[in-house]
Scaffold this motif. Structure first.
Motif, PDB file in Angstrom:
ATOM      1  N   MET A 164       4.089 -17.545  57.438  1.00 55.88           N
ATOM      2  CA  MET A 164       5.111 -18.014  56.987  1.00 55.88           C
ATOM      3  C   MET A 164       6.334 -17.368  57.726  1.00 55.88           C
ATOM      4  SD  MET A 164       6.848 -19.474  54.134  1.00 55.88           S
ATOM      5  CE  MET A 164       7.831 -20.061  55.238  1.00 55.88           C
ATOM      6  N   LYS A 165       7.487 -18.159  58.003  1.00 54.88           N
ATOM      7  CA  LYS A 165       8.470 -17.526  58.448  1.00 54.88           C
ATOM      8  C   LYS A 165       9.414 -16.639  57.629  1.00 54.88           C
ATOM      9  CE  LYS A 165      12.036 -21.043  58.562  1.00 54.88           C
ATOM     10  NZ  LYS A 165      12.939 -21.665  59.209  1.00 54.88           N
ATOM     11  N   ARG A 166      10.440 -16.113  58.011  1.00 56.88           N
ATOM     12  CA  ARG A 166      11.303 -15.308  57.115  1.00 56.88           C
ATOM     13  C   ARG A 166      12.425 -16.174  56.683  1.00 56.88           C
ATOM     14  NH1 ARG A 166      15.840 -10.673  58.869  1.00 56.88           N
ATOM     15  NH2 ARG A 166      17.037 -12.848  59.682  1.00 56.88           N
ATOM     16  N   LEU A 167      12.421 -16.063  55.547  1.00 58.26           N
ATOM     17  CA  LEU A 167      13.448 -16.870  54.482  1.00 58.26           C
ATOM     18  C   LEU A 167      14.933 -16.133  54.559  1.00 58.26           C
ATOM     19  CD1 LEU A 167      11.087 -18.411  52.129  1.00 58.26           C
ATOM     20  CD2 LEU A 167      12.036 -19.551  54.050  1.00 58.26           C
ATOM     21  N   VAL A 168      15.968 -17.048  54.516  1.00 56.44           N
ATOM     22  CA  VAL A 168      17.085 -16.270  54.144  1.00 56.44           C
ATOM     23  C   VAL A 168      17.158 -16.837  52.534  1.00 56.44           C
ATOM     24  CG1 VAL A 168      19.691 -16.285  54.366  1.00 56.44           C
ATOM     25  CG2 VAL A 168      17.943 -16.363  56.283  1.00 56.44           C
ATOM     26  N   ILE A 169      17.462 -15.891  51.630  1.00 59.64           N
ATOM     27  CA  ILE A 169      17.536 -16.229  50.237  1.00 59.64           C
ATOM     28  C   ILE A 169      19.170 -15.754  49.630  1.00 59.64           C
ATOM     29  CG2 ILE A 169      16.484 -15.619  48.047  1.00 59.64           C
ATOM     30  CD1 ILE A 169      14.508 -16.873  49.935  1.00 59.64           C
ATOM     31  N   ASP A 170      19.658 -16.761  49.065  1.00 59.39           N
ATOM     32  CA  ASP A 170      20.935 -16.493  48.433  1.00 59.39           C
ATOM     33  C   ASP A 170      20.779 -16.098  47.060  1.00 59.39           C
ATOM     34  OD1 ASP A 170      22.460 -16.590  50.843  1.00 59.39           O
ATOM     35  OD2 ASP A 170      22.217 -18.946  51.005  1.00 59.39           O
ATOM     36  N   VAL A 171      21.288 -15.359  46.409  1.00 58.57           N
ATOM     37  CA  VAL A 171      21.342 -15.078  45.105  1.00 58.57           C
ATOM     38  C   VAL A 171      22.770 -15.393  44.461  1.00 58.57           C
ATOM     39  CG1 VAL A 171      21.328 -13.230  43.181  1.00 58.57           C
ATOM     40  CG2 VAL A 171      19.912 -12.779  45.470  1.00 58.57           C
ATOM     41  N   ARG A 172      22.530 -16.399  43.575  1.00 56.24           N
ATOM     42  CA  ARG A 172      23.628 -17.154  43.120  1.00 56.24           C
ATOM     43  C   ARG A 172      24.359 -16.286  41.949  1.00 56.24           C
ATOM     44  NH1 ARG A 172      23.962 -22.997  43.596  1.00 56.24           N
ATOM     45  NH2 ARG A 172      22.228 -23.576  45.010  1.00 56.24           N
ATOM     46  N   PRO A 173      25.612 -16.025  41.971  1.00 64.46           N
ATOM     47  CA  PRO A 173      26.496 -14.871  40.950  1.00 64.46           C
ATOM     48  C   PRO A 173      26.407 -15.354  39.501  1.00 64.46           C
ATOM     49  CG  PRO A 173      27.868 -16.488  42.183  1.00 64.46           C
ATOM     50  CD  PRO A 173      26.664 -16.725  42.755  1.00 64.46           C
ATOM     51  N   ASP A 174      26.194 -16.956  39.289  1.00 65.91           N
ATOM     52  CA  ASP A 174      26.189 -17.194  37.940  1.00 65.91           C
ATOM     53  C   ASP A 174      24.852 -16.781  37.129  1.00 65.91           C
ATOM     54  OD1 ASP A 174      28.755 -17.963  37.751  1.00 65.91           O
ATOM     55  OD2 ASP A 174      28.144 -19.880  38.737  1.00 65.91           O
ATOM     56  N   ARG A 175      25.177 -16.669  35.778  1.00 64.83           N
ATOM     57  CA  ARG A 175      23.688 -16.515  34.880  1.00 64.83           C
ATOM     58  C   ARG A 175      23.434 -17.941  34.570  1.00 64.83           C
ATOM     59  NH1 ARG A 175      22.960 -12.012  31.258  1.00 64.83           N
ATOM     60  NH2 ARG A 175      22.755 -13.633  29.561  1.00 64.83           N
ATOM     61  N   TYR A 176      22.307 -18.402  34.374  1.00 64.88           N
ATOM     62  CA  TYR A 176      21.674 -19.652  34.172  1.00 64.88           C
ATOM     63  C   TYR A 176      20.814 -19.608  32.851  1.00 64.88           C
ATOM     64  CZ  TYR A 176      23.534 -21.667  38.463  1.00 64.88           C
ATOM     65  OH  TYR A 176      24.504 -21.971  39.608  1.00 64.88           O
ATOM     66  N   ALA A 177      20.581 -20.789  32.408  1.00 58.35           N
ATOM     67  CA  ALA A 177      19.882 -21.129  31.171  1.00 58.35           C
ATOM     68  C   ALA A 177      18.895 -22.315  31.337  1.00 58.35           C
ATOM     69  CB  ALA A 177      20.812 -21.407  29.981  1.00 58.35           C
ATOM     70  N   VAL A 178      17.817 -22.464  30.423  1.00 61.09           N
ATOM     71  CA  VAL A 178      16.871 -23.549  30.744  1.00 61.09           C
ATOM     72  C   VAL A 178      16.848 -23.963  29.219  1.00 61.09           C
ATOM     73  CG1 VAL A 178      14.594 -24.109  31.124  1.00 61.09           C
ATOM     74  CG2 VAL A 178      15.778 -22.184  32.429  1.00 61.09           C
ATOM     75  N   GLY A 179      17.059 -25.279  29.157  1.00 64.26           N
ATOM     76  CA  GLY A 179      16.998 -25.913  28.002  1.00 64.26           C
ATOM     77  C   GLY A 179      15.825 -26.874  27.654  1.00 64.26           C
ATOM     78  N   ARG A 180      15.371 -26.969  26.300  1.00 62.80           N
ATOM     79  CA  ARG A 180      14.289 -28.024  26.265  1.00 62.80           C
ATOM     80  C   ARG A 180      14.842 -29.169  24.953  1.00 62.80           C
ATOM     81  NH1 ARG A 180      10.386 -30.341  23.141  1.00 62.80           N
ATOM     82  NH2 ARG A 180       8.658 -30.635  24.153  1.00 62.80           N
ATOM     83  N   TYR A 181      14.564 -30.384  25.452  1.00 66.09           N
ATOM     84  CA  TYR A 181      15.148 -31.311  24.381  1.00 66.09           C
ATOM     85  C   TYR A 181      13.895 -32.170  24.290  1.00 66.09           C
ATOM     86  CZ  TYR A 181      19.524 -29.445  25.993  1.00 66.09           C
ATOM     87  OH  TYR A 181      20.643 -28.552  26.654  1.00 66.09           O
ATOM     88  N   PRO A 182      14.081 -32.840  23.028  1.00 66.90           N
ATOM     89  CA  PRO A 182      13.095 -33.994  22.927  1.00 66.90           C
ATOM     90  C   PRO A 182      13.172 -35.198  24.009  1.00 66.90           C
ATOM     91  CG  PRO A 182      14.362 -33.651  20.879  1.00 66.90           C
ATOM     92  CD  PRO A 182      14.949 -32.945  21.915  1.00 66.90           C
TER      93      PRO A 182
END
Length: 129
Positions: free
Chosen positions: A1-19
């Motif tokens: 596996m080659k080296r990846l460049v990873i960016d950390v996004r500054p915002d906080r995220y959420a995961v929601g579940r709906y019907p």
């Protein structure tokens, strides 16, 4: 596996579940940042910035997004395995998400420091905003 460049996004995220029969909330796809909507026979799932998540049947906030800098070719193999393996080795759980161009992993903000350290130790180049 080659080296990846990873960016950390500054915002906080959420995961929601709906019907499953819930319509995509109006305006959601106009929100800034990463927005993902997935539907199965059992549910509608939404990933977006915390501030943009509509009231949900179930939700979990406090996620940070780490993005493999792309675009990544479809012929590349092992990208998600490299990310998940490094995080699993550090005891960090994750929520995986892929788009046409790249892969993303969400980790709890409380695990962000361990996650970035594990990815760096695995040889990846991590950029924090």
């Amino acid at each position: 596996m080659k080296r990846l460049v990873i960016d950390v996004r500054p915002d906080r995220y959420a995961v929601g579940r709906y019907p499953a029969d819930t319509p995509v909330p109006p305006g959601l796809l106009d929100a800034s940042g990463l927005v993902s909507v997935s539907r199965t026979e059992e549910e509608l799932s939404v990933v977006c910035r915390e501030a943009d998540l509509p009231p949900a049947e179930q939700s979990e906030a406090g996620w940070r997004v780490l993005t493999a800098r792309g675009p990544l070719e479809f012929t590349l193999t092992g990208i998600m395995a490299a990310l998940s393996g490094a995080l699993a080795g550090a005891g960090v759980s994750m929520f995986a998400l892929s788009t046409y161009d790249t892969d993303h992993v969400l980790v709890k903000e409380s695990d962000l420091e361990r996650a970035t350290a594990a990815l760096r130790e695995a040889g990846h180049d991590v950029h924090e905003a």
